[in-house]
Scaffold this motif. Structure first.
Motif, PDB file in Angstrom:
ATOM      1  N   THR A  66       0.829  -1.107   0.028  1.00 10.74           N
ATOM      2  CA  THR A  66      -0.054  -0.152  -0.018  1.00 10.74           C
ATOM      3  C   THR A  66       0.795   1.172  -0.184  1.00 10.74           C
ATOM      4  OG1 THR A  66      -1.726  -1.149   1.319  1.00 10.74           O
ATOM      5  CG2 THR A  66      -1.985   1.366   1.312  1.00 10.74           C
ATOM      6  N   VAL A  67       0.672   1.976  -0.935  1.00  9.14           N
ATOM      7  CA  VAL A  67       1.638   3.279  -1.214  1.00  9.14           C
ATOM      8  C   VAL A  67       0.569   4.559  -0.791  1.00  9.14           C
ATOM      9  CG1 VAL A  67       2.832   4.967  -2.594  1.00  9.14           C
ATOM     10  CG2 VAL A  67       3.003   2.343  -2.624  1.00  9.14           C
ATOM     11  N   LEU A  68       1.040   5.311   0.034  1.00  7.25           N
ATOM     12  CA  LEU A  68       0.557   6.661   0.508  1.00  7.25           C
ATOM     13  C   LEU A  68       1.225   7.835  -0.372  1.00  7.25           C
ATOM     14  CD1 LEU A  68       0.001   6.197   4.411  1.00  7.25           C
ATOM     15  CD2 LEU A  68      -1.379   5.300   2.432  1.00  7.25           C
ATOM     16  N   ARG A  69       0.514   8.492  -1.351  1.00  8.15           N
ATOM     17  CA  ARG A  69       1.190   9.761  -1.796  1.00  8.15           C
ATOM     18  C   ARG A  69       0.734  10.929  -1.094  1.00  8.15           C
ATOM     19  NH1 ARG A  69       4.792   8.088  -5.488  1.00  8.15           N
ATOM     20  NH2 ARG A  69       4.597   6.114  -6.715  1.00  8.15           N
ATOM     21  N   GLY A  70       1.458  11.494  -0.409  1.00  2.00           N
ATOM     22  CA  GLY A  70       1.068  12.874   0.366  1.00  2.00           C
ATOM     23  C   GLY A  70       0.920  13.978  -0.719  1.00  2.00           C
ATOM     24  N   GLY A  71       0.144  15.045  -0.174  1.00  2.00           N
ATOM     25  CA  GLY A  71      -0.302  15.996  -1.019  1.00  2.00           C
ATOM     26  C   GLY A  71      -1.399  15.833  -2.102  1.00  2.00           C
ATOM     27  N   GLY A  72      -2.228  14.892  -1.581  1.00  3.95           N
ATOM     28  CA  GLY A  72      -3.316  14.522  -2.791  1.00  3.95           C
ATOM     29  C   GLY A  72      -3.304  13.394  -3.621  1.00  3.95           C
ATOM     30  N   LEU A 113      -2.354  -8.392  11.543  1.00  5.31           N
ATOM     31  CA  LEU A 113      -1.515  -7.863  12.605  1.00  5.31           C
ATOM     32  C   LEU A 113      -2.052  -6.859  13.663  1.00  5.31           C
ATOM     33  CD1 LEU A 113       1.619  -7.022  10.688  1.00  5.31           C
ATOM     34  CD2 LEU A 113       1.229  -8.954  11.910  1.00  5.31           C
ATOM     35  N   PRO A 114      -1.719  -6.907  14.794  1.00  3.61           N
ATOM     36  CA  PRO A 114      -2.336  -5.999  15.817  1.00  3.61           C
ATOM     37  C   PRO A 114      -2.146  -4.600  15.642  1.00  3.61           C
ATOM     38  CG  PRO A 114      -0.715  -6.989  16.868  1.00  3.61           C
ATOM     39  CD  PRO A 114      -0.891  -7.800  15.438  1.00  3.61           C
ATOM     40  N   LEU A 115      -2.166  -3.956  14.169  1.00  6.23           N
ATOM     41  CA  LEU A 115      -1.347  -2.992  13.748  1.00  6.23           C
ATOM     42  C   LEU A 115      -2.250  -1.941  13.024  1.00  6.23           C
ATOM     43  CD1 LEU A 115       2.047  -2.363  12.155  1.00  6.23           C
ATOM     44  CD2 LEU A 115       0.086  -1.990  10.748  1.00  6.23           C
ATOM     45  N   SER A 116      -2.388  -0.590  13.110  1.00  6.88           N
ATOM     46  CA  SER A 116      -2.998   0.366  12.439  1.00  6.88           C
ATOM     47  C   SER A 116      -2.070   1.619  12.126  1.00  6.88           C
ATOM     48  CB  SER A 116      -4.106   0.816  13.232  1.00  6.88           C
ATOM     49  OG  SER A 116      -3.820   1.441  14.283  1.00  6.88           O
ATOM     50  N   VAL A 117      -2.277   2.174  11.014  1.00  8.23           N
ATOM     51  CA  VAL A 117      -1.465   3.311  10.532  1.00  8.23           C
ATOM     52  C   VAL A 117      -2.441   4.375  10.130  1.00  8.23           C
ATOM     53  CG1 VAL A 117       0.115   4.234   8.624  1.00  8.23           C
ATOM     54  CG2 VAL A 117       0.238   1.696   9.473  1.00  8.23           C
ATOM     55  N   THR A 118      -2.164   5.497  10.924  1.00  6.43           N
ATOM     56  CA  THR A 118      -3.055   6.866  10.792  1.00  6.43           C
ATOM     57  C   THR A 118      -2.415   8.101  10.053  1.00  6.43           C
ATOM     58  OG1 THR A 118      -4.476   5.731  12.645  1.00  6.43           O
ATOM     59  CG2 THR A 118      -4.702   8.066  11.864  1.00  6.43           C
ATOM     60  N   TRP A 119      -2.932   8.545   9.255  1.00  2.74           N
ATOM     61  CA  TRP A 119      -2.072   9.848   8.709  1.00  2.74           C
ATOM     62  C   TRP A 119      -2.900  10.937   8.416  1.00  2.74           C
ATOM     63  CZ3 TRP A 119      -3.252   5.254   6.237  1.00  2.74           C
ATOM     64  CH2 TRP A 119      -4.001   5.374   5.030  1.00  2.74           C
ATOM     65  N   TYR A 120      -2.349  12.041   8.041  1.00 10.30           N
ATOM     66  CA  TYR A 120      -3.083  13.345   7.972  1.00 10.30           C
ATOM     67  C   TYR A 120      -2.449  13.880   6.570  1.00 10.30           C
ATOM     68  CZ  TYR A 120      -5.732  17.944   8.270  1.00 10.30           C
ATOM     69  OH  TYR A 120      -6.460  18.773   8.165  1.00 10.30           O
ATOM     70  N   ASP A 121      -3.415  14.223   5.417  1.00  3.85           N
ATOM     71  CA  ASP A 121      -2.665  14.665   4.401  1.00  3.85           C
ATOM     72  C   ASP A 121      -3.083  16.061   4.191  1.00  3.85           C
ATOM     73  OD1 ASP A 121      -1.587  14.624   1.992  1.00  3.85           O
ATOM     74  OD2 ASP A 121      -3.082  13.263   1.030  1.00  3.85           O
ATOM     75  N   VAL A 122      -2.099  16.835   3.826  1.00  2.88           N
ATOM     76  CA  VAL A 122      -2.246  18.375   3.555  1.00  2.88           C
ATOM     77  C   VAL A 122      -1.862  18.652   2.188  1.00  2.88           C
ATOM     78  CG1 VAL A 122      -2.261  18.983   6.082  1.00  2.88           C
ATOM     79  CG2 VAL A 122      -0.061  18.779   4.885  1.00  2.88           C
ATOM     80  N   PRO A 123      -2.200  19.717   1.862  1.00  4.16           N
ATOM     81  CA  PRO A 123      -1.502  20.085   0.336  1.00  4.16           C
ATOM     82  C   PRO A 123      -0.077  19.811   0.156  1.00  4.16           C
ATOM     83  CG  PRO A 123      -3.102  21.697   0.932  1.00  4.16           C
ATOM     84  CD  PRO A 123      -2.886  20.728   2.078  1.00  4.16           C
TER      85      PRO A 123
END
Length: 376
Positions: free
Chosen positions: A140-146, A181-191
């Protein structure tokens, strides 16, 4: 050894939070309970009848207490977080700052034969522009900035449900929760990118954790600390890691004058991190505000700084869509006409966008808010 001493020792053994130690403690207490008529004669400072009664009462109390723990265990969440332009707070140990455009191993471990590998990379503006999460070979890839969320190289819409993981909105944040897994990833994306990222483990893992989140002793010399951090850089020819630089920052000093009750002796350490984080980003409010927001969360809702930090720092709250209103602590899942009672608990409260009082979200959510009475 007196029975009361043995009783106290069994109590401390139970604090190990291990099911084995709880089981052993319960067995011991049951032994004391049924043989208290014999053990009571060894308690010399009380009469046999009184000591017999006290032993049985204490045993009964602690057995019931341990059974309650077994059926309703307290969930301890272990969190590693990174935010701003390079501040990292590992699962254990002191927070540290890394100014780098390199790709790092953030967390790597194996649990129940399932591999987890999380890597992060920051852009020129300091925020995270790339986060890669591989669990059981699913990438899974998270690309920041929208840039969105990609699973196995394909962009997905939220909520996303998969056999191995679920990705959904969590208040103003986005969360990935693993089913393996007993795992979670949380993030906040801004411009400009992702300004904060949390990795949470619902239990303490026995395997060794490596990466920036791992168990590193940062109470070392700066040279040795720099060497340890460099071990987690994934080789790239064009990236750069620079020594942290900080200059006196009046906003940092003003902010931390209001957190003394929370951080106490750690205040100088966090002032240094604040000034390292802000250096070179004076014109970008997102970098320092992400730092301030994380410190406020660490201090908690009952702290003095909770209600004053945005005024102190001039950090604007997030913008909510439509008529929704931002709150620092609210339900992660917003009630709607089609789902008036979404799953909620104390652990589901976070920074969120909620409906104004007396209004509710319709279905579909893109429609205007409507009075609650219409759906009662």
């Amino acid at each position: 050894m007196c029975p009361f001493c043995l009783l106290i020792l069994s109590l401390y053994a139970s604090l190990l939070s291990s099911y084995v130690s709880l089981f052993v403690s319960i067995c011991f207490l049951l032994f004391v309970f049924f043989y208290s008529h014999i053990l009571s004669h060894y308690v010399t400072f009380l009469s046999p009848y009184t000591s017999f009664f006290c032993l049985r009462l204490l045993c009964l109390f602690w057995v019931l207490n341990y059974l309650f723990i077994l059926y309703y265990p307290v969930q301890n969440v272990h969190t590693c977080r990174t935010f701003g332009s390079g501040v990292t707070v590992p699962f254990e140990g002191s927070p540290f700052y890394v100014h780098s455009s390199c790709r790092f191993t953030f967390l790597r471990f194996t649990h129940s034969r399932v591999d987890c590998d999380i890597t992060v990379q920051r852009g020129g503006g300091g925020l995270l522009t790339l986060v890669e999460i591989i669990i059981n070979k699913v990438k899974t890839v998270l690309r920041g900035g929208g840039g969105g969320v990609l699973v196995e190289n394909g962009r997905v819409s939220l909520p996303y449900d998969h056999t191995y993981q679920h990705i959904f909105r969590f208040g103003v944040y986005t969360r990935l929760k693993s089913s393996l897994l007993p795992l979670s990833v949380t993030w906040y994306d801004v411009p400009g990118g992702i300004d904060r990222l949390w990795v949470e483990l619902d239990q303490e893992l026995s395997s060794d954790l490596t990466g920036l989140c791992g168990k590193l002793d940062f109470g070392l010399t700066p040279l040795l600390r720099k060497f340890l951090i460099s071990q987690f850089v994934l080789s790239e020819d064009t990236c750069q890691t620079r020594d942290p630089v900080f200059v006196l920052n009046p906003v940092c000093r003003r902010f931390f004058s209001e957190t003394l009750e929370c951080l106490t002796s750690r205040t100088p350490e966090f002032i240094r991190l604040c000034e390292q984080n802000a250096y070179g980003h004076e014109g970008d409010a997102g970098v320092p505000c992400a730092f301030f927001g994380e410190v406020v969360l660490m201090c908690g809702k009952g702290s003095h700084v909770w209600n004053s930090w945005r005024t102190l720092t001039q950090c604007a709250p997030p913008t909510c869509p439509g008529d929704l209103v931002y709150v620092e602590d609210g339900p992660a899942f917003i009630p709607s006409c089609s789902n008036p009672n979404p799953r909620t608990s104390n652990q589901d409260n976070t920074s969120s966008c909620v409906c104004p009082a007396g209004r509710t979200r319709p279905a579909p959510p893109s429609d205007p808010l409507v009075p609650e009475a219409r759906f009662h």
